[in-house]
Design an enzyme around this catalytic site. Structure first.
Site, PDB file in Angstrom:
ATOM      1  N   ASP A  59      19.265  12.280   1.339  1.00  0.00           N
ATOM      2  CA  ASP A  59      18.720  11.169   0.559  1.00  0.00           C
ATOM      3  C   ASP A  59      18.076  11.500  -1.081  1.00  0.00           C
ATOM      4  O   ASP A  59      17.637  10.619  -1.510  1.00  0.00           O
ATOM      5  CB  ASP A  59      17.210  10.579   1.172  1.00  0.00           C
ATOM      6  CG  ASP A  59      17.752   9.864   2.298  1.00  0.00           C
ATOM      7  OD1 ASP A  59      16.641   9.602   3.321  1.00  0.00           O
ATOM      8  OD2 ASP A  59      18.881   9.361   2.546  1.00  0.00           O
ATOM      9  N   SER A  93       0.956  -1.223  -0.032  1.00  0.00           N
ATOM     10  CA  SER A  93       0.006  -0.169  -0.075  1.00  0.00           C
ATOM     11  C   SER A  93       0.749   1.255   0.221  1.00  0.00           C
ATOM     12  O   SER A  93       1.906   1.309   0.564  1.00  0.00           O
ATOM     13  CB  SER A  93      -0.877  -0.176   1.235  1.00  0.00           C
ATOM     14  OG  SER A  93      -1.478   1.456   1.460  1.00  0.00           O
ATOM     15  N   HIS A 145      14.438   6.531   7.290  1.00  0.00           N
ATOM     16  CA  HIS A 145      15.343   7.540   7.530  1.00  0.00           C
ATOM     17  C   HIS A 145      14.800   8.837   8.566  1.00  0.00           C
ATOM     18  O   HIS A 145      13.587   8.857   8.426  1.00  0.00           O
ATOM     19  CB  HIS A 145      15.864   8.055   6.343  1.00  0.00           C
ATOM     20  CG  HIS A 145      17.075   7.264   5.726  1.00  0.00           C
ATOM     21  ND1 HIS A 145      17.543   7.661   4.586  1.00  0.00           N
ATOM     22  CD2 HIS A 145      17.712   6.095   6.427  1.00  0.00           C
ATOM     23  CE1 HIS A 145      18.465   6.346   4.121  1.00  0.00           C
ATOM     24  NE2 HIS A 145      18.646   5.874   5.241  1.00  0.00           N
TER      25      HIS A 145
END
Lengths: 170, 167
Positions: A113, A57, A86
């Site tokens: 990231d 999901s 994270h």
């Protein structure tokens, strides 16, 4: 003659009863596991209450909880199957819509990231985020990791459990 | 009833339940610790303050951070993640939080510190609202336990501001 007939009847009824008992025990085990899983989903309000690896999901488990810097979030990136866990280091929340731009980074990583996000993606938005981490259970994750990387072990475990239940009834 | 498999199963279930229970009370014990952390932050210098080619403001500054987080450590603490974020409001964004510096504090001995550093992460606005901007510097800490629930808190220090003109 009558005695043999009675003996056969009694053996048959014991066997049927044993079979039924075994089936019910197995069913109880399976449904207990299901109950615990569903209860966890209820209590945490999350589609994936215990996350080590993926859930299909994409919907966030929490809709109105604001996302703030410092929180550890679980998010999905388009094109990657494993979610990433994270910490949020930057938040820009829109005044009018409440929508939010989020940047994350692993605590020990040198870079944020953005290298992990999809091409051209600079920020995460609410629909990428599936939940937030609230605590730790040491080593428990290994079970799920092993079962995902070598699915054979999953089947062996379930088979062994089933065997155990059946064998214990004699 | 007395087969090896049955006993092994019972033993496994019992040990997992016992471990889960111990984990829960270990985590619960963290609620009883007395915590009084303190911190002070000073802006030593605004190194650079300009508008990027994309039109967003960027600031580089040097901070002097003093903090005593020793009282956060309990026997169930693995490490404390501390970070300083600049928090401010703009016409378009009701909240902006930009982390400027962070550190992993592995034990109590390292929890009382003073560090002078330029911002680890780039302080970039979404827009060009930073001239003369007033902001808070907030020291956040997240206590990561050896087992159980994480808890977090912060000290908000208001009253900082950026210069009125680019530098």
């Amino acid at each position: 003659m009558g005695l043999i007939g009675e003996k056969i009847d009694s053996i048959k009824s014991i066997q049927i009863r044993q079979l039924l008992t075994q089936a019910i025990s197995l069913g109880m085990i399976v449904t207990s596991a299901l109950i615990i899983w569903k209860a966890l989903m209820c209590v945490t309000g999350s589609e994936s209450p215990v996350v080590v690896v993926l859930s299909e999901s994409m919907e966030p488990g929490f809709k109105r909880d604001p996302i703030r810097a410092g929180e550890i979030v679980v998010f999905n990136i388009v094109g990657r199957d494993i979610p990433i866990v994270h910490r949020v280091i930057k938040v820009h929340e829109r005044e009018n819509t409440g929508e939010v731009d989020v940047l994350t980074k692993g605590d020990k990583n040198l870079d944020d990231d953005r290298l992990l996000y999809a091409k051209g993606q600079l920020w995460l938005h609410r629909h990428h985020i599936m939940g937030r981490a609230v605590g730790f259970l040491p080593y428990v994750g290994w079970v799920t990791i092993i079962m995902t990387e070598k699915p054979i072990i999953k089947y062996i475990l379930i088979g062994a459990l089933g065997l155990l239940v059946i064998k214990s009834k004699d | 009833m007395h087969s090896f498999g049955y006993r092994a199963n019972a033993l496994l279930t019992f040990s997992l339940t016992a471990l889960a229970f111990i984990c829960a009370i270990a985590s619960f014990s963290d609620n009883f610790s007395n915590q009084n952390p303190s911190a002070e932050i000073q802006i030593v210098n605004i190194n650079r303050f300009k508008k990027q080619s994309y039109g967003n403001d960027e600031v580089s500054l040097t901070l002097d951070i003093t903090a005593d987080l020793q009282s956060l450590f309990t026997w169930n603490t693995k490490q404390v993640f501390a970070f300083v974020a600049a928090e401010y409001e703009t016409p378009k964004n009701s909240l902006n939080q930009v982390s400027l510096w962070d550190a992993i504090i592995p034990d109590k001995e390292h929890a009382k510190f003073r560090v002078q550093t330029s911002n680890k992460y780039r302080f970039i606005d979404q827009g060009h609202n930073l001239r003369g901007k007033e902001f808070n510097l907030t020291l956040h800490w997240h206590v990561m336990p050896k087992t159980g629930k994480m808890f977090a808190d912060k000290i908000v220090m208001p009253g900082y501001s950026l210069p009125d003109a680019y530098k």
